[in-house]
Design an enzyme around this catalytic site. Structure first.
Site, PDB file in Angstrom:
ATOM      1  N   CYS A 194      17.951   1.525 -14.908  1.00  0.00           N
ATOM      2  CA  CYS A 194      17.852   2.979 -14.777  1.00  0.00           C
ATOM      3  C   CYS A 194      17.754   3.414 -13.319  1.00  0.00           C
ATOM      4  CB  CYS A 194      16.663   3.494 -15.570  1.00  0.00           C
ATOM      5  SG  CYS A 194      15.105   2.669 -15.179  1.00  0.00           S
ATOM      6  N   GLY A 222      11.312  -3.341 -34.427  1.00  0.00           N
ATOM      7  CA  GLY A 222      12.197  -2.709 -35.390  1.00  0.00           C
ATOM      8  C   GLY A 222      13.025  -1.627 -34.741  1.00  0.00           C
ATOM      9  N   GLU A 225      25.357   8.269 -16.859  1.00  0.00           N
ATOM     10  CA  GLU A 225      24.816   6.928 -16.635  1.00  0.00           C
ATOM     11  C   GLU A 225      25.660   5.909 -17.392  1.00  0.00           C
ATOM     12  OE1 GLU A 225      20.397   5.015 -16.364  1.00  0.00           O
ATOM     13  OE2 GLU A 225      20.874   6.068 -18.223  1.00  0.00           O
ATOM     14  N   LYS A 271       6.465  -0.996 -29.636  1.00  0.00           N
ATOM     15  CA  LYS A 271       7.755  -1.227 -30.271  1.00  0.00           C
ATOM     16  C   LYS A 271       8.746  -1.670 -29.202  1.00  0.00           C
ATOM     17  CE  LYS A 271      11.531   0.819 -30.942  1.00  0.00           C
ATOM     18  NZ  LYS A 271      12.458  -0.360 -30.971  1.00  0.00           N
ATOM     19  N   GLU A 294      10.209   8.003 -19.393  1.00  0.00           N
ATOM     20  CA  GLU A 294      10.972   7.482 -18.252  1.00  0.00           C
ATOM     21  C   GLU A 294      12.378   7.272 -18.770  1.00  0.00           C
ATOM     22  OE1 GLU A 294      13.239   5.227 -16.443  1.00  0.00           O
ATOM     23  OE2 GLU A 294      11.830   3.583 -16.824  1.00  0.00           O
ATOM     24  N   VAL A 318      10.720   2.392 -36.869  1.00  0.00           N
ATOM     25  CA  VAL A 318       9.407   2.155 -36.255  1.00  0.00           C
ATOM     26  C   VAL A 318       9.080   3.242 -35.235  1.00  0.00           C
ATOM     27  CG1 VAL A 318       8.053   0.559 -34.845  1.00  0.00           C
ATOM     28  CG2 VAL A 318       9.568  -0.328 -36.626  1.00  0.00           C
ATOM     29  N   GLY A 319      10.031   3.527 -34.353  1.00  0.00           N
ATOM     30  CA  GLY A 319       9.783   4.553 -33.352  1.00  0.00           C
ATOM     31  C   GLY A 319       9.491   5.907 -33.968  1.00  0.00           C
TER      32      GLY A 319
END
Length: 471
Positions: free
Chosen positions: A278, A200, A378, A169, A244, A205-206
């Site tokens: 990141c 998606g 962040e 995905k 991650e 989807v995830g």
């Protein structure tokens, strides 16, 4: 105007069952350049079913067979690096000098995985006991928008090397890049069902990948908040998980640092990928005794890292990925000012002449304390916080005083000393004197930066389970 309506399932481009349509916007000028039809749960379940069927045979392939697949993938992606770079510049706003490097790095990761697989022992024996390393099964690979082709290649390489089949995905913000990448995968002629890709939303989807019992493993790169939800929801089906997540990486300038090298490196590390990285070293820790020198060096150096049209090879910083990200970065700049930090360069608003896109002024704050929001959270934009320290022990304390632990940097001329400092930093990777990489070295984080590792044998082992047979 481009229109994308298909996903990649069971070796074929198939029309989306999902009907939601999303606009793809060029962040350089804010104009809609494509429409993408997003996948739904049914598309995702079809992809999972295809991967499950394919695992029956692909999971039994030999190391040599999988190494050949990795070589084919490398050739196919390498042949389209120019096209992938062009799409990254147009769709994401990645500056061409960075985009070309990261796309090539993605292609090369297949050869790095081949080398790691060759060196990895999948069978170990003693006495009458034999242990074999077995692929975990179908893997759900969820990747972010900030280096699309690279993350797709990296995750696929490790999973395929292990003998897993996958459902990927990619970010829905990366439709044009993903389409070119899928043409590469199709050209590589993998066995049907080994690699399936459905584009998606994460909450559609995830979520299906995380809760579906036929998915054995999730590898996710993204925010800490989403990572925590994956851990929670994946527990119901005992998912194997690699995360991650974010970072707030320190870059310690030791008192013997050569500022002519260390300050340009600090900009490279801090503003890499327009700050949307990141691993960006966004906390610059400097000795109080050299604070005045550092400030002047920053003022003298910042013009060497211009913001501008990402297609221009001279641009180092491009636009933010979309309006939402632009506003997010602006809110952090305002917060830094409100909390008492001083703007040395940059500040709020668009750079002059770049008002039509999602461009941010490269911003450096000084007189930052480590408890300020801009030093804790962040930002994911070109914003650098300069924090002073008293001595080496104080620098290490400040560096480690964060909920993150993905990456760290040390700059200094005394290398044994720099290594000693590096060994005390709580981060998955620590680079000395620059932005360094090694595709055989493990990549991942401590603390809220996630757990598990990617790259090399470490990345392949994340998709394997040991099975012991005793006589």
């Amino acid at each position: 105007m481009k229109t994308i309506t298909k996903h990649y399932i069971d070796g074929e481009f198939v029309e989306s069952h999902g009907r939601e349509v999303m606009d793809i916007v060029n962040p350089t000028n804010g104009k809609v350049i494509a429409h993408e039809t997003l996948a739904d749960e049914e598309d995702t379940r079809r992809a999972i079913a295809a991967a499950k069927r394919a695992f029956g045979s692909f999971g039994r392939t030999s190391k040599e067979e999988r190494m050949e697949v990795l070589r084919r993938l490398h050739r196919a992606v390498s042949a389209r690096t120019d096209d992938l770079t062009k799409m990254m510049v147009e769709e994401y706003g990645g500056v061409v000098q960075f985009a070309s490097l990261i796309v090539q790095a993605g292609a090369n990761v297949f050869l790095a995985a081949e080398k790691a697989l060759h060196e990895l022992s999948l069978t170990r024996s003693w006495g009458k006991t034999t242990v074999t390393m077995e692929p975990v099964g179908v893997a759900g690979l969820i990747s972010p928008w900030n280096a699309n082709a690279f993350f797709l290649c990296m995750k696929l390489a490790s999973a395929v090397a292990a003998g897993c089949t996958v459902v990927m995905k990619p970010s829905e913000l990366s439709a044009l890049q993903t389409r070119v990448w899928l043409e590469c995968i199709h050209e590589a002629k993998l066995p049907k069902g080994v690699c399936n890709v459905v584009s998606g939303r994460g909450d559609v989807v995830g979520a299906e990948l995380v809760r579906n019992p036929d998915v054995a493993k999730i590898s996710f790169t993204g925010s800490a908040a989403v990572g925590r939800s994956i851990m929670r929801d994946g527990a119901a089906t005992m998912k194997r998980i690699t995360l991650e997540l974010g970072g707030k990486s320190p870059n310690i300038l030791l008192d013997d640092a050569d500022l002519k090298k260390a300050i340009p490196n600090a900009f490279i590390i801090g503003f890499l990928n327009s700050g949307q990285a990141c691993v960006a070293g966004t906390r610059l820790l400097v000795p109080k005794s050299r604070f005045a020198e550092v400030k002047q060096a920053i003022i003298n150096t910042v013009s060497s890292f211009p913001v501008g049209d990402p297609a221009n090879p001279k641009s180092f910083i491009g636009p933010m990925v979309n309006q939402k990200q632009y506003q997010r970065v602006q809110s952090y700049i305002r917060k830094g000012i409100e909390e008492g930090a001083d703007v040395l360069v940059g500040g709020e608003g668009h750079p002059t002449g770049l008002e039509s896109g999602y461009f941010v002024k490269p911003t450096v704050f000084v007189n930052v304390t480590n408890d300020m929001t801009i030093a804790r959270e962040e930002i994911f934009g070109p914003v650098l916080s300069v924090i002073t320290y008293e001595n080496e022990e104080d620098a290490i304390r400040i560096a480690n005083d964060t909920e993150y632990g993905l990456h760290a940097y040390v700059s200094g001329t005394d290398i044994p000393r720099a290594r000693r400092v590096a060994s005390q930093l709580l981060a998955g990777r620590v680079a000395i004197n620059g932005m360094l990489d090694d595709q055989q070295a493990p990549f991942g984080g401590f603390k809220n930066s996630g757990f598990g590792r990617e790259f090399g044998t470490y990345g392949i082992e994340a998709f394997l389970e040991p099975r012991a047979i005793l006589e």
